[in-house]
Structures are given as C-alpha cells and as structure tokens.
Design a protein around this motif. Structure first.
Motif, short mmCIF file in Angstrom:
data_model
loop_
_atom_site.label_atom_id
_atom_site.label_comp_id
_atom_site.label_asym_id
_atom_site.label_seq_id
_atom_site.Cartn_x
_atom_site.Cartn_y
_atom_site.Cartn_z
N SER A 1 1.73 1.99 5.81
CA SER A 1 1.19 1.67 4.45
C SER A 1 2.08 0.56 3.97
O SER A 1 3.47 0.25 4.63
CB SER A 1 1.24 2.62 3.40
N VAL A 2 1.88 -0.09 2.90
CA VAL A 2 2.71 -1.30 2.50
C VAL A 2 3.88 -0.58 1.75
O VAL A 2 5.15 -0.96 1.79
CB VAL A 2 1.98 -2.20 1.46
N VAL A 3 3.53 0.56 1.16
CA VAL A 3 4.89 0.89 0.42
C VAL A 3 5.86 1.55 1.55
O VAL A 3 7.00 1.39 1.42
CB VAL A 3 4.37 2.43 -0.09
N GLY A 4 5.53 1.99 2.74
CA GLY A 4 6.44 2.38 3.61
C GLY A 4 7.11 1.24 4.31
O GLY A 4 8.29 1.11 4.78
N ALA A 5 6.35 0.36 4.61
CA ALA A 5 6.82 -1.00 5.10
C ALA A 5 8.02 -1.68 4.29
O ALA A 5 8.76 -2.14 4.73
CB ALA A 5 5.61 -1.93 5.42
N ALA A 6 7.59 -1.58 2.99
CA ALA A 6 8.60 -2.14 2.19
C ALA A 6 10.09 -1.21 2.09
O ALA A 6 11.01 -2.03 2.11
CB ALA A 6 8.28 -2.16 0.79
N GLU A 7 10.10 -0.27 2.39
CA GLU A 7 10.96 0.59 2.36
C GLU A 7 11.75 0.46 3.60
O GLU A 7 13.10 0.25 3.76
CB GLU A 7 10.96 2.26 2.27
N LEU A 8 11.13 0.20 4.76
CA LEU A 8 11.73 -0.03 6.12
C LEU A 8 12.54 -1.44 6.12
O LEU A 8 13.48 -1.54 6.64
CB LEU A 8 10.60 -0.27 7.27
N LEU A 9 11.79 -2.34 5.40
CA LEU A 9 12.34 -3.76 5.52
C LEU A 9 13.29 -4.08 4.24
O LEU A 9 13.86 -4.99 4.03
CB LEU A 9 11.23 -4.72 5.46
N GLU A 10 13.38 -3.05 3.43
CA GLU A 10 14.36 -3.07 2.25
C GLU A 10 13.67 -4.32 1.18
O GLU A 10 14.45 -5.32 0.83
CB GLU A 10 15.55 -3.06 2.47
N MET A 11 12.26 -4.42 1.18
CA MET A 11 11.65 -5.63 0.48
C MET A 11 10.81 -4.86 -0.81
O MET A 11 10.57 -3.68 -0.70
CB MET A 11 10.99 -6.51 1.40
N SER A 12 10.42 -5.75 -1.72
CA SER A 12 9.27 -5.32 -2.52
C SER A 12 8.11 -5.18 -1.93
O SER A 12 7.54 -6.11 -0.88
CB SER A 12 9.39 -6.07 -3.91
N GLN A 13 7.19 -4.47 -2.59
CA GLN A 13 5.60 -4.42 -1.80
C GLN A 13 5.02 -5.74 -2.33
O GLN A 13 4.36 -5.97 -0.93
CB GLN A 13 5.14 -3.07 -2.64
N PRO A 14 5.01 -6.12 -3.24
CA PRO A 14 4.46 -7.55 -3.21
C PRO A 14 4.80 -8.58 -2.42
O PRO A 14 3.84 -9.53 -1.64
CB PRO A 14 4.64 -8.22 -4.68
N ALA A 15 6.06 -8.33 -1.87
CA ALA A 15 6.61 -9.35 -0.88
C ALA A 15 6.02 -9.21 0.48
O ALA A 15 5.68 -9.95 1.32
CB ALA A 15 8.08 -9.52 -0.71
N VAL A 16 6.07 -8.04 0.81
CA VAL A 16 5.19 -7.58 1.84
C VAL A 16 3.70 -8.01 2.00
O VAL A 16 3.37 -8.50 3.17
CB VAL A 16 5.54 -5.78 2.17
#
Length: 323
Positions: free
Chosen positions: A17-32
C-alpha cells in the motif's frame, strides 16, 4: 525515470500500500503517490489497477518488479560498499616509496594499519624518487614518498601536489672501534681522508653532500656507494668506513650496532608526500598518511633528542646505538 521513483514503486510492492510505502521511505503519502504517477508516465505503463480502490499490480507491474528487485540488489551492494569505505573496512591503497622508507618504516606501518583495517589491500612499489614522481604524475598510485628537490624550497611539477613529510639532519654512522667514535660531534675537517661509504650520485642527499665538501675543499675517500642507505649501514658495520645515515634507517637492523654522531654544518634530509592533483586522496589514503606521520613524529623526536646545541656543529649527542 529516476531512482527515487523506483524506490517508491519497490516500497509499494513490498508494503502492499501507499501508506506502508510512505512509512518505509519515511515520506508523506502524497509524495509517494506523485513518484508512482511520475514513473508510470515516464514508462507509459499502467503499473497498478486502481479501479477497486486499492493498488493492485498489473501483469506489467509484476514483471517490472522482478527486474527492479534485480537492480536494487546492485544498488544495495553499492550502499554497503559506500558504508564500508566510509569506515575503512574495504578498499585498496597503492603506494610508491624510495627504498629509504620502503624497507622498514612503511612495512611496519602497513602491518599496524592492517590490524585496524584487515580487509584493505595495500600495494607497495619500491622506486627511486624520480620514478615515484612519474607514477604520481601519471595517477598510477594513491601517493608516494620521495626526496624533496634540494635545489628549491618548493616542489613544482605539473600534475603533482607535494607536502613536506620530513626534514631532519643526517648523522655520521661508524663502528664503535673507529677512532672517531668517542667524539660528541663531527665536522668536515674531522672527515678529511676518512674512508667513506657514500650515497649514490643519483640521490639528492649525495648532491648536497658533494656541494658542501666541495665548498670547503674537503676530500673524502669514497670506497663504496649505494642508493640504499640500509646497504651503506651494512657496509659501515662490516668495517668499510663511515658514512651518513638518516633516522629511519638508523632504527633498522642494519644500523643496530653503529655509533651515531651529530655532524655540522647540518646536511638536511627532506622527504615529501606526492600525490596526483587530479586524483584526490581517498579516505583510506588519508588515514594511512596520518598513521605514517604519527610514526614519523616518534622517530624524529627520538632523533632530535640525541642533539644538543654545539657552536659549529649545531648538535652533539650520546654514543649509544639508535633504538
């Protein structure tokens, strides 16, 4: 397409998910989301099916992910190597040195350095000073140590940066049974007619000595000459005569039983660290040079401790072998 887009895509595939990816990358969801959209636009491919309200990989997305994972194996390896290089855990070091330091001083430093950084491979090239200069100019080595040109106070050669490594006077080396061995200091007049084991005429030190003796009209009886001071020390120890010696050779086995006496006017031994201008020193090289300087300081300090002020000579000293 750029690496950040691929990182975002990979993170979504791993996290689901985008939510999980944002946590992995320490980025915001919109940025992902923006990175994913940019990747699809650049590739002109639909990597996810969004009709169900979730990001479901398309067949093309699954196939692409397999290739992305292969690529990131290499990327991750590069990052690991970069971390190792930063901590000096891996790497190579190529050095060229004149024999004066290459026989004892540098090998001992390499052994100490290797204990701290056992995976660093060190290559030592033993060359005369002119060849060290050539190799540094041609960027064939990380750095080299050579004679500092005696005819100038600065070093000027295209493609090479030179930093003075050492400047210290030679002493006279002789056997304990030599008639001059009880002297606290020696001058040019003391060496008139003495059998002399000399440096080779191709060395900087020999040119300085010749100029000095010639200016005072003092002749020395040269019975042997070599371009390696350690060999001179062996010849002196064998009874061939006396000669000049430096602090680095003096601490080696070849000079172990010799008496060392200060000489004046002082004949300087000057060495320089040479490295290519257009090939910056690596972290490994800088760390090793720092170790060489640390060991140099200890040797020169002991050499200097043997010297006391004396009118013409500028130094005097004890008669025990240098250790």
């Amino acid at each position: 397409m750029n690496i950040r887009q691929l990182e975002a895509y990979r993170a979504v595939m791993i996290a689901g998910s985008v939510v999980g990816a944002a946590e992995l990358l320490e980025m915001s969801q919109p940025a992902v989301t923006r990175l994913l959209q940019g990747l699809e636009r650049d590739l002109n491919l639909a990597l996810f099916d969004r009709r169900s309200g979730r990001l479901v990989p398309t067949q093309e997305g699954i196939l692409l992910y397999e290739e992305v994972e292969k690529a990131f194996v290499s990327v991750d390896r590069i990052r690991e190597i970069a971390r190792d290089l930063k901590s000096l855990d891996v790497g190579t070091l190529s050095i060229a040195s004149l024999p004066l330091l290459a026989l004892d001083f540098i090998p001992e430093a390499v052994a100490e350095f290797s204990k701290m950084h056992p995976t660093v491979k060190v290559t030592i090239h033993v060359q005369m000073s002119s060849k060290v200069e050539e190799w540094a100019a041609a960027q064939l080595i990380d750095f080299g140590i050579a004679d500092f040109p005696f005819e100038t106070s600065t070093f000027e050669r295209p493609g090479i940066q030179a930093d003075e490594f050492c400047s210290t006077p030679y002493m006279v080396a002789l056997r304990a049974d030599h008639p001059l061995a009880t002297r606290s200091a020696l001058t040019l007049d003391d060496l008139k007619g003495e059998r002399f084991v000399d440096l080779a005429s191709t060395t900087v030190g020999r040119h300085i000595m010749d100029q000095l003796f010639l200016s005072r009209r003092v002749q020395r009886k040269v019975v042997a000459e070599t371009n390696i001071v350690a060999l001179n020390a062996k010849l002196i120890a064998a009874g061939m005569g006396l000669g000049f010696i430096d602090p680095f050779t003096a601490q080696g086995a070849a000079a172990r039983d010799l008496v060392l006496i200060p000489f004046g006017p002082a004949i300087p031994m000057r060495l320089a660290v040479l490295h290519p201008v257009h090939r910056p020193l690596t972290l490994v090289a800088r760390e090793f040079i720092a170790l060489l300087k640390q060991r140099r300081n200890a040797i020169v300090a002991r050499w200097t401790a043997r010297q006391v002020t004396s009118p013409d000579v500028g130094s005097g000293g004890s008669l025990v072998p240098f250790r």
